[in-house]
Design an enzyme around this catalytic site. Sequence first.
Site, PDB file in Angstrom:
ATOM      1  N   LYS A  44     -15.348  24.818   2.433  1.00 57.94           N
ATOM      2  CA  LYS A  44     -14.935  25.060   3.826  1.00 57.94           C
ATOM      3  C   LYS A  44     -15.255  23.849   4.686  1.00 57.94           C
ATOM      4  CE  LYS A  44     -15.582  30.015   3.749  1.00 57.94           C
ATOM      5  NZ  LYS A  44     -16.576  31.062   3.813  1.00 57.94           N
ATOM      6  N   GLN A  52     -21.346  33.631   6.286  1.00 59.56           N
ATOM      7  CA  GLN A  52     -20.946  33.839   4.897  1.00 59.56           C
ATOM      8  C   GLN A  52     -21.552  35.142   4.360  1.00 59.56           C
ATOM      9  OE1 GLN A  52     -18.765  31.939   3.217  1.00 59.56           O
ATOM     10  NE2 GLN A  52     -18.931  33.154   1.366  1.00 59.56           N
ATOM     11  N   ASP A 103     -13.277  35.044  11.132  1.00 59.97           N
ATOM     12  CA  ASP A 103     -13.108  35.893   9.945  1.00 59.97           C
ATOM     13  C   ASP A 103     -12.363  37.191  10.288  1.00 59.97           C
ATOM     14  OD1 ASP A 103     -13.892  35.092   7.377  1.00 59.97           O
ATOM     15  OD2 ASP A 103     -16.021  35.315   7.844  1.00 59.97           O
TER      16      ASP A 103
HETATM   17  N1  GUN Z   1     -17.519  36.015   1.234  1.00 54.31           N
HETATM   18  C1  GUN Z   1     -16.467  36.097   0.392  1.00 54.31           C
HETATM   19  N2  GUN Z   1     -15.311  35.947   1.089  1.00 54.31           N
HETATM   20  C2  GUN Z   1     -15.650  35.771   2.379  1.00 54.31           C
HETATM   21  C3  GUN Z   1     -14.896  35.536   3.561  1.00 54.31           C
HETATM   22  O1  GUN Z   1     -13.662  35.487   3.597  1.00 54.31           O
HETATM   23  N3  GUN Z   1     -15.627  35.376   4.693  1.00 54.31           N
HETATM   24  C4  GUN Z   1     -16.983  35.448   4.702  1.00 54.31           C
HETATM   25  N4  GUN Z   1     -17.607  35.301   5.863  1.00 54.31           N
HETATM   26  N5  GUN Z   1     -17.705  35.652   3.618  1.00 54.31           N
HETATM   27  C5  GUN Z   1     -17.034  35.812   2.466  1.00 54.31           C
END
Ligand code: GUN
Length: 290
Positions: free
Chosen positions: A55, A99, A122
């Site tokens: 990311k 996350q 998100d």
């Molecule tokens: N963990 C696995 N996929 C995601 C996601 O799309 N966003 C977040 N914040 N955590 C994750």
Amino acid sequence: MVETRLIDGKAFAEGLRKRVASDVTAFHAATGVTPGLAVVLVGEDPASAVYVRNKGKQTVEAGMASIEHKLPATTTQAELLALIAALNAEKDVHGILVQLPLPGHIDAQAVLATIDPAKDVDGFHVVNAGRLAVGLDALVPCTPLGCVMLLKDRLGSLSGLEAVVVGRSNIVGKPLAQLLLREDCTVTIAHSRTRDLPEVCRRADILIGAVGRPEMIRGAWIKPGATVIDVGINRVDKPGGGTRLVGDVAFDEAQGIAGAITPVPGGVGPMTIACLLQNTLTAARRQLGA
Ligand code: GUN
């Protein structure tokens, strides 16, 4: 027997990232502002560490600022909430992503509820989930958004199609069902308690696997010609040792039955970060009224 086409999410995501990068350049020229994405990682989960690294890299490649906060697994909920409050108030931060999964002693819902909905890239905050459900502008969860982009690219209009989403998570299944409804699909959400799941799946013009169970959806469950989107990323042991990634759909069995299918890896996966970048730019635009 139909010829099954491969839906190349990797190539589509690359194109989307380029479009976002050029929109970021235009946004910066117009406002003088660089969109900023803050990513918060708590603990040492290796898969999460890989996601966060990717990311950060792709955020910078798109011309945006990446602000990473890596906290030890012993971080208290109060400390995490204090960090989020500070990020909510920070004007150079336009998007905040915490996350998941979080360590067991932290209440994830309480944490997500603290994020400013305008910065919730998100789309996990109840305000954004609610706005999506009632048809208002919302920040939409990235993986479902990526699935719908791939479907529209492949099929054009989705109006009137039967969509079956296998999986009812807050992150994928439920928001994806809302997005498909917004596209005028007839939507079924199936799950572990669904009676006669194979028969329900066989109704689908659009079949989505989002359960996190390796190769659970069999070839015989797929309606000939259906478009299959596989959200699952499951690591399984190989017979001769080592591991490999498989989806929720038995990919080999789908050949010659499905009209098109996303591979794992290289299907839905790359779309998630590309959509995150797009959401970050959208959030920055709305915060600046640009
Ligand atoms: N963990 C696995 N996929 C995601 C996601 O799309 N966003 C977040 N914040 N955590 C994750």
